[in-house]
Write an enzyme that holds these catalytic residues in place. Structure first.
Site, short mmCIF file in Angstrom:
data_model
loop_
_atom_site.label_atom_id
_atom_site.label_comp_id
_atom_site.label_asym_id
_atom_site.label_seq_id
_atom_site.Cartn_x
_atom_site.Cartn_y
_atom_site.Cartn_z
CD GLU A 109 -2.82 -1.25 2.41
OE1 GLU A 109 -2.88 -0.27 3.16
OE2 GLU A 109 -3.53 -2.26 2.56
CB CYS A 124 3.26 7.38 2.94
SG CYS A 124 3.87 6.34 4.28
CB CYS A 131 7.03 -4.63 8.92
SG CYS A 131 8.39 -3.68 9.67
CB CYS A 135 6.85 -1.37 16.07
SG CYS A 135 8.54 -1.01 15.52
CB CYS A 138 3.30 -0.71 13.82
SG CYS A 138 3.22 -0.49 12.03
CB CYS A 360 0.70 7.16 10.93
SG CYS A 360 2.37 6.73 11.41
#
Length: 386
Positions: A109, A124, A131, A135, A138, A360
């Site tokens: 995305e 972005c 990932c 984290c 997230c 975010c």
């Protein structure tokens, strides 16, 4: 000798015909080498790069300043292939999100965020499918990890977003004026593809962005941050979120390998390689009752007092079963005021694109999770429900 499958200029033989070289992700040097390899002059590289990146062109026949013979030759040995657009949506606030299909059928995305005054349009960009870090706050990290994106798949996100507005001769009217490597993935864990893609963003024959308009955000892969400063001095953002190792290791697990002191020392070394006016952006996600109290503001100010930096405050964007909550607007404002009293101007990042899941930390794509992290996460949710 067998050809190297990782060389973008290698035409790998198949049983029927050679695979064509995808020109989309080639740097200027690689493009020049490609044209030399087919018996052409190096100056053809800049011509074709401008057609691809300035004009958004993927049809060699439309490249009218090339001879017919060269256009026919390119059609035989090369192609311009970007990611496929699976979904494109526009938020009520003007934010646009694309879901893009990459080579193996996975989705990534990318999000275009316009400034309120329309002067800046920030894209972005994702660097990985999923990932490789985890984290805790997230949503992307909870999807697990599949693989790194290629340089063509990274720059392809800029290409898709830029094509949406058609060719733009006036730099101020371009669809994309800024790029932030803050999408899915940790950019410095995909260094060998991210750096060539960023160099294309900076190249005048491609997107011609200034170094201040291209930002790489990292959670703190210290050795690669040192290497980055030797190759390209784009703007740097640090995903910090805590001022003590104890708390940061809970929120950002890579801190257990590269602690805060090691990370800040690397930031100083990076800035030493840039012009004197450059500063680091510190990203600090505010999580209710976790890192949003006055003590945390004091610790943050003390930690950063020697680093030329600015702080961006990011209210946490909730996702199901994260275990975290978003602080109240008043608490966010109080935290900002505490930092102001300690000498820091800390703007609050406005949440954009909530209604299309473009905020975010919300990019998830579709990940064939090699780490099995997503399966474990879902299992833990089910156990909590029981």
């Amino acid at each position: 000798m067998r050809p190297c499958p990782n060389d973008p200029l290698t035409a790998m033989t198949a049983t029927t015909a050679p695979q064509r070289t995808n020109l989309l992700g080639l740097s200027r040097e690689q493009m020049e080498a490609f044209f030399l390899s087919i018996g052409e002059k190096k100056f053809r590289a800049a011509q074709v790069m401008k057609w691809i990146h300035h004009e958004g062109c993927d049809d060699f026949e439309a490249m009218t300043n090339l001879s017919k013979a060269l256009r026919a030759r390119l059609a035989e040995v090369a192609e311009i292939r970007g990611p496929g657009v699976v979904y494109e949506g526009t938020s009520s606030d003007g934010t646009r999100k694309w879901v893009l299909e990459v080579e193996d059928g996975s989705y990534v995305e990318t999000v275009l965020i316009p400034a309120d005054n329309g002067s800046r349009r920030t894209l972005c960009v994702s660097s990985q499918v999923g990932c490789s870090l985890d984290c805790s706050f997230c949503s992307t990290g909870k999807q697990g990890f599949q693989r790194n994106l290629t340089a063509a798949e990274i720059i392809g996100q800029v290409w898709v977003a830029s094509r949406s507005a058609g060719p733009q001769k006036d730099t101020a009217q371009r669809a994309v004026t800024n790029v932030v490597m803050m999408g899915m993935g940790e950019p410095l864990m995909n260094y060998d593809n991210v750096v060539p893609a960023m160099k294309l963003m900076l190249d005048d024959s491609a997107y011609g962005l200034s170094k201040r308009r291209v930002t790489l955000s990292t959670s703190g892969v210290v050795p690669m941050l040192d290497k980055l400063g030797d190759e390209v001095d784009v703007s740097l953002a640090i995903s910090l979120h805590a001022a003590t190792d104890e708390l940061r290791s809970e929120l950002v697990p890579i801190n257990r390998k590269y602690n805060i002191r090691a990370l800040l020392d690397a930031c100083h070394r990076y800035l030493a390689k840039c012009d004197s006016a450059r500063v680091v952006t510190i990203e600090y996600t505010l999580i209710k009752d976790v890192n949003d109290q006055q003590q945390h503001a004091t610790e943050l100010a003390e930690l950063l007092h020697e680093l030329p930096c600015k702080i961006n405050l990011i209210p946490f964007n909730p996702f199901p079963h994260s275990g975290y909550e978003k602080p109240s607007r008043n608490q966010v404002m109080r935290f900002q005021q505490w930092l102001y009293e300690l000498g820091y101007n800390a703007p609050i990042r406005t949440t954009r694109g909530d209604d299309i899941d473009a905020a975010c930390g919300q990019l998830v794509g579709r990940v064939k999770d090699r780490t099995k992290r997503h399966a474990r996460y879902i299992q833990s949710i089910q156990l909590d429900a029981d």
